[in-house]
Design an enzyme around this catalytic site. Structure first.
Site, mmCIF file in Angstrom:
data_model
loop_
_atom_site.group_PDB
_atom_site.id
_atom_site.type_symbol
_atom_site.label_atom_id
_atom_site.label_comp_id
_atom_site.label_asym_id
_atom_site.label_seq_id
_atom_site.Cartn_x
_atom_site.Cartn_y
_atom_site.Cartn_z
ATOM 1 N N HIS A 189 0.871 -1.180 0.000
ATOM 2 C CA HIS A 189 0.000 0.000 0.000
ATOM 3 C C HIS A 189 0.902 1.222 0.000
ATOM 4 C CE1 HIS A 189 -3.649 -2.353 1.297
ATOM 5 N NE2 HIS A 189 -2.709 -3.127 1.824
ATOM 6 N N PHE A 190 0.959 1.921 -1.125
ATOM 7 C CA PHE A 190 1.828 3.083 -1.244
ATOM 8 C C PHE A 190 1.063 4.403 -1.110
ATOM 9 C CE2 PHE A 190 5.581 0.917 -3.694
ATOM 10 C CZ PHE A 190 5.944 0.275 -2.526
ATOM 11 N N ARG A 191 -0.244 4.342 -0.843
ATOM 12 C CA ARG A 191 -1.058 5.471 -0.348
ATOM 13 C C ARG A 191 -1.309 6.603 -1.331
ATOM 14 N NH1 ARG A 191 -2.985 2.349 3.601
ATOM 15 N NH2 ARG A 191 -1.626 2.128 5.410
ATOM 16 N N ASN A 201 -6.948 0.582 -2.326
ATOM 17 C CA ASN A 201 -7.694 1.369 -1.340
ATOM 18 C C ASN A 201 -7.035 2.718 -1.074
ATOM 19 O OD1 ASN A 201 -5.651 -0.230 -0.196
ATOM 20 N ND2 ASN A 201 -6.584 -0.219 1.828
ATOM 21 N N HIS A 248 -2.602 -12.603 3.264
ATOM 22 C CA HIS A 248 -2.165 -12.534 4.667
ATOM 23 C C HIS A 248 -2.883 -13.529 5.599
ATOM 24 C CE1 HIS A 248 -5.562 -9.820 4.389
ATOM 25 N NE2 HIS A 248 -4.848 -8.756 4.089
ATOM 26 N N ASP A 289 2.489 -6.801 2.762
ATOM 27 C CA ASP A 289 1.352 -5.980 3.197
ATOM 28 C C ASP A 289 1.856 -4.659 3.783
ATOM 29 O OD1 ASP A 289 -1.243 -5.163 3.587
ATOM 30 O OD2 ASP A 289 -1.634 -6.453 5.318
ATOM 31 N N HIS A 299 1.817 4.143 8.250
ATOM 32 C CA HIS A 299 1.129 5.285 8.864
ATOM 33 C C HIS A 299 2.158 6.102 9.625
ATOM 34 C CE1 HIS A 299 -2.970 3.828 8.092
ATOM 35 N NE2 HIS A 299 -2.537 2.633 8.433
#
Length: 445
Positions: free
Chosen positions: A66-68, A98, A236, A306, A310
């Site tokens: 997840h690289f946002r 997402n 996962h 995964d 944050h």
């Protein structure tokens, strides 16, 4: 007749791990492709890298990050995430949908590909998010440039994507042919058990999101996969409970384990607090042991980090206001190489889980093995090196790792992508140049 073109690059004197075993060999690279393997002592090249004492592995592929970007660039973006990947020996990433906006339209996918092209340090593909309202787009979306396939969240996690109703799950699986990746936790049970979260106590996270929630959802997913004759990939795996049904359905089901579920357990909540908070949760040692057993028996097909960063400020919020997720793309190889050093898995199995396995189940074209004609993607490692993982080594924008202060044996010396030295000896020497991954047309996993 003109003489054959000299190789652009030769990696000499390394121990090569490929499909026919592990042994000393040189590797020649021309125009980004592997052209020869063997004793090349009499061959000239534009550049020669002496890999004496090092192992040359097929480039590590991390199929869940997840690289946002777009929407949460304060946590990470495609550039910083890819830098972290390259620093950790990862040559190729599959990034999750997402984001904000979600990757649920053709335009959103094309935007991500454009953002990543030549800007990311590593090669890439993007998962296309399934939603109740975009089912009719999925069959075409999965073959668009840079699409890793379809991702379905059957349990809620970071972001707004959720497909939990039976009718919508069935429609997603009925539309398309490639393997569908799934976050498998039963949403109704998660909603029912929210009251079990204890304010200020992240160790209650696996009590709320319990093993039964994962087992219920994976059982339901397999039923739908059977009815639609669609191959699925369960992300996962975190429970002992799921392995009997995963093993019984390997003709349709592949699955992933993560380094954090293999390396950490519930005892670590006391030390790490919310830094350990993930979806699905890190559980007690009995579940951790079962994941290792599933890996040993071949039920686990791939490793994925995964990677879900944050800011420390956000993670410092009192549970359950704290977000789930931790960085992991940069530490995937060092942590798992340490497990190799400890005898928990073989180097050949590590290669299968991180290159050959992803290539095989996702139909990646030209990557995943060291063979003539394939992309010259290499993860060059020193299996004898002993190093300390520290926060100040982390290239991710979040700037921390749950493994800070952990000593490991086995370190990534270099990352080579399509014949370009991208990282060498802890220095990112080519921070840009990533391209979309190509997939085998018609491959259904």
């Amino acid at each position: 007749m003109s003489a054959a073109k000299a190789p652009d690059l030769i990696l000499k004197n390394g121990t090569v791990a490929n499909h026919d075993g592990i042994g000393l060999a040189d590797i020649a690279v021309t125009d980004g492709k592997i052209t020869d393997i063997g004793d090349l002592s009499g061959v000239d090249a534009g550049e020669v890298i002496d890999c004496a004492g090092l192992h040359i592995l097929p480039g590590v592929i991390d199929s869940q990050v997840h690289f946002r970007e777009p929407g949460a660039e304060a946590k990470e973006d495609l550039e910083t995430g890819a830098a972290a990947a390259a620093m950790g020996g990862v040559t190729c990433v599959f990034e999750m949908p997402n984001t904000n906006p979600t990757t649920t339209t053709y335009e959103a996918l094309a935007d991500k590909v454009a953002r990543g092209r030549d800007r990311m340090a590593v090669d890439f593909a993007f998962w296309f998010g399934a939603a109740a309202e975009n089912v009719d787009l999925l069959a075409e979306a999965e073959w668009l440039e840079g699409c890793a396939g379809i991702k379905m969240f059957m349990g809620s996690s970071t972001g707004t994507l959720l497909v939990d109703a039976d009718e919508h799950v069935a429609r997603v699986l009925a539309n398309g042919r490639r393997r569908v990746a799934v976050h498998s936790e039963e949403e109704t049970r998660l909603e029912e058990r929210k009251g079990l979260r204890v304010p200020g106590d992240p160790s209650s996270h696996p009590v709320w999101r319990d093993a039964t929630a994962a087992l219920m959802c994976t059982t339901r997913l397999i039923r739908h996969a059977r009815e639609q004759n669609r191959r699925v990939h369960v992300l996962h795996i975190s429970t002992a409970d799921e392995f009997p049904i995963l093993q019984a359905n390997k003709d349709l089901i592949t699955c992933e384990a993560t380094p954090h579920h293999l390396s950490l357990n519930a005892d670590d909540y006391a030390r790490l607090g919310t830094l350990l908070q993930m979806n699905p949760p890190v559980r007690d040692a009995s579940h951790q042991a079962a994941i290792w057993d599933g890996l040993r028996r071949g039920v686990i097909d791939v490793l994925g980090s995964d990677h879900a960063p944050h800011e420390l400020e956000a993670k410092a919020k009192e549970y359950p206001a704290s977000p789930s997720g931790m960085p992991g793309v940069q530490t995937l190889a060092p942590m798992m190489l340490d497990h190799v050093a400890r005898g928990r898995l073989s180097l050949a199995r590590f290669v299968d889980l991180t290159s050959a396995g992803p290539q095989r189940i996702f139909g990646i074209a030209g990557k995943g093995r060291i063979a003539a004609g394939y992309d010259a993607d290499f993860t060059v490692v020193d299996l004898k090196a002993r190093r300390e993982i520290r926060n100040d080594w982390i290239a991710s924008r979040c700037g921390w790792t749950p493994y800070d202060g952990t000593w490991v044996q086995g370190w990534v010396t270099g990352t080579v992508i399509r014949g370009r030295r991208v990282m060498w000896e802890d220095e990112l020497v080519t921070p840009r140049g990533g391209a979309p991954v190509k997939f085998c047309e018609g491959h259904t996993g």
